[in-house]
Design a protein around this motif. Structure first.
Motif, short mmCIF file in Angstrom:
data_model
loop_
_atom_site.label_atom_id
_atom_site.label_comp_id
_atom_site.label_asym_id
_atom_site.label_seq_id
_atom_site.Cartn_x
_atom_site.Cartn_y
_atom_site.Cartn_z
N LEU A 41 0.85 -1.19 0.00
CA LEU A 41 0.00 0.00 0.00
C LEU A 41 0.89 1.23 0.00
O LEU A 41 1.92 1.25 0.66
CB LEU A 41 -0.89 0.05 1.25
CG LEU A 41 -1.87 -1.10 1.49
CD1 LEU A 41 -2.51 -0.93 2.85
CD2 LEU A 41 -2.92 -1.15 0.41
N ARG B 64 -2.34 0.18 -4.60
CA ARG B 64 -2.41 -1.04 -3.82
C ARG B 64 -2.15 -2.22 -4.73
O ARG B 64 -2.63 -2.25 -5.87
CB ARG B 64 -3.80 -1.21 -3.18
CG ARG B 64 -3.86 -2.39 -2.20
CD ARG B 64 -5.30 -2.76 -1.86
NE ARG B 64 -5.93 -3.46 -2.97
CZ ARG B 64 -7.14 -4.02 -2.88
NH1 ARG B 64 -7.84 -3.90 -1.78
NH2 ARG B 64 -7.65 -4.66 -3.92
N PRO C 244 -7.72 2.04 -1.36
CA PRO C 244 -6.97 1.78 -0.11
C PRO C 244 -6.69 3.06 0.65
O PRO C 244 -5.62 3.62 0.56
CB PRO C 244 -5.68 1.14 -0.63
CG PRO C 244 -5.48 1.79 -1.96
CD PRO C 244 -6.85 2.01 -2.52
#
Length: 342
Positions: free
Chosen positions: A44, A61, A287
């Protein structure tokens, strides 16, 4: 009587715990021909850049399943394996641009940005040999994009260590300056055994930059190396059970005096013991929070509300001067050599 026995049991348990802290444990990788080691890897990142009053945020991500097939183990325990990636699920969003996503198990044609990554799925990527300490012995590229990483496993100490002991893995990183010239940066990975419980050794790790750096552009090149985190090592199985590496850095002045880059990143890896391949979610959510994947909003919110950077250019927290080495580290017995220096 019962109270006396309970008190005695508590004293004995406390004593046993103290003995465990003083005892030394041998940490080493164990491989056998035919082993297939699989793990789920999640990356991430949220990067916010501010240049001349304009702000851009890039979030990404990726979820993948890593596969190592052990082909050979010699008398010294050095293992040779074939590295491949079974599947990938990727997502990216940049300010004022449409989001991009690709799932290798569901999408036949990847977006252009993921075309090279798509070609690397399901094929042998490299033939790699490592020793029992995790040091890279040999690498042969078989497919995909060549990697320059000199460390693919957390490095373990050569001798048994007790809780609290630290060891080091030095490395040289080559980066390019703003003018295009190459510069060699000395770094070291610091590992410390924090605890051993139920056969799992908990190890902390941090990257330190040893070469003094004044050029902000060099810091941009190095920023993804400035990680710190925790490794869970299965002592009996001789492999990493899980690890998490975090990155939270701010760089000022990389493109003009007022330019700022804020970088948040996290990598997690979890061993999949003997499980069949699992499909990844087809529609990953944005994310926005590192702690929970994929739903949440912390990274973007943190970047948006982050005040002026709290660190000056010369204040990178992992910048280490060997001359200021902590006194406790002077007593440590184990200093590892990088593969290049052997």
């Amino acid at each position: 009587m019962m109270r006396t026995l309970a008190t005695l049991a508590l004293v004995m348990a406390t004593s046993a715990a103290a003995m465990a802290d003083d005892a030394k444990v041998k940490l080493q990788y164990k491989f056998a021909v035919g082993d297939v080691i699989r793990s789920k890897v999640v990356h991430l990142s949220t990067v916010e850049t501010k240049i001349k009053g304009s702000t851009q945020t890039a979030q990404s991500r990726s979820i993948s399943t890593k596969n190592w097939k052990i082909q050979d183990v010699n008398a010294d325990g050095e293992a040779t394996f074939i590295h491949s990636v079974e599947n990938i699920d990727m997502w990216q969003k940049v300010t004022d641009r449409p989001e991009q996503r690709y799932n290798s198990e569901k999408d036949e044609v990847p977006p252009a940005i993921y075309s090279e990554a798509a070609k690397s799925v399901g094929i042998p990527l490299a033939k790699i040999t490592v020793d029992t300490m995790g040091r890279l012995v040999d690498r042969e590229q078989l497919g995909g994009t060549p990697s320059s990483e000199s460390q693919i496993l957390p490095i373990l100490p050569a001798e048994p260590v007790a809780v609290g002991a630290a060891w080091y893995s030095p490395d040289d990183i080559t980066v390019r300056t703003g003018g295009g010239a190459q510069k060699h940066i000395k770094t070291r990975q610091v590992f410390r055994l924090k605890s051993v419980s139920n056969g799992i050794a908990t190890i902390s790790t941090e990257t330190q930059i040893l070469t003094p750096i004044d050029d902000p552009m060099l810091k941009v090149e190095l920023i993804q190396k400035l990680t710190r985190g925790t490794i869970k090592f299965d002592v009996q199985a001789g492999r990493v059970a899980s690890q998490q590496l975090d990155l939270d850095e701010t760089i000022i002045g990389f493109q003009g005096e007022t330019s700022v880059m804020n970088y948040l990143g996290r990598m997690t890896e979890e061993w999949i013991p003997g499980e069949p391949a699992k499909k990844v979610a087809a529609a990953p959510m944005e994310p926005k929070k590192l702690e929970e994947v994929p739903e949440a909003e912390e990274p973007a919110a943190k970047m948006a509300s982050k005040p002026e950077p709290r660190r000056m250019i010369e204040g990178v927290p992992t910048l280490a001067d060997p001359a200021t080495k902590p006194a406790e580290e002077e007593k440590l017995e184990f200093t590892l050599d990088s593969p290049e220096s052997e």
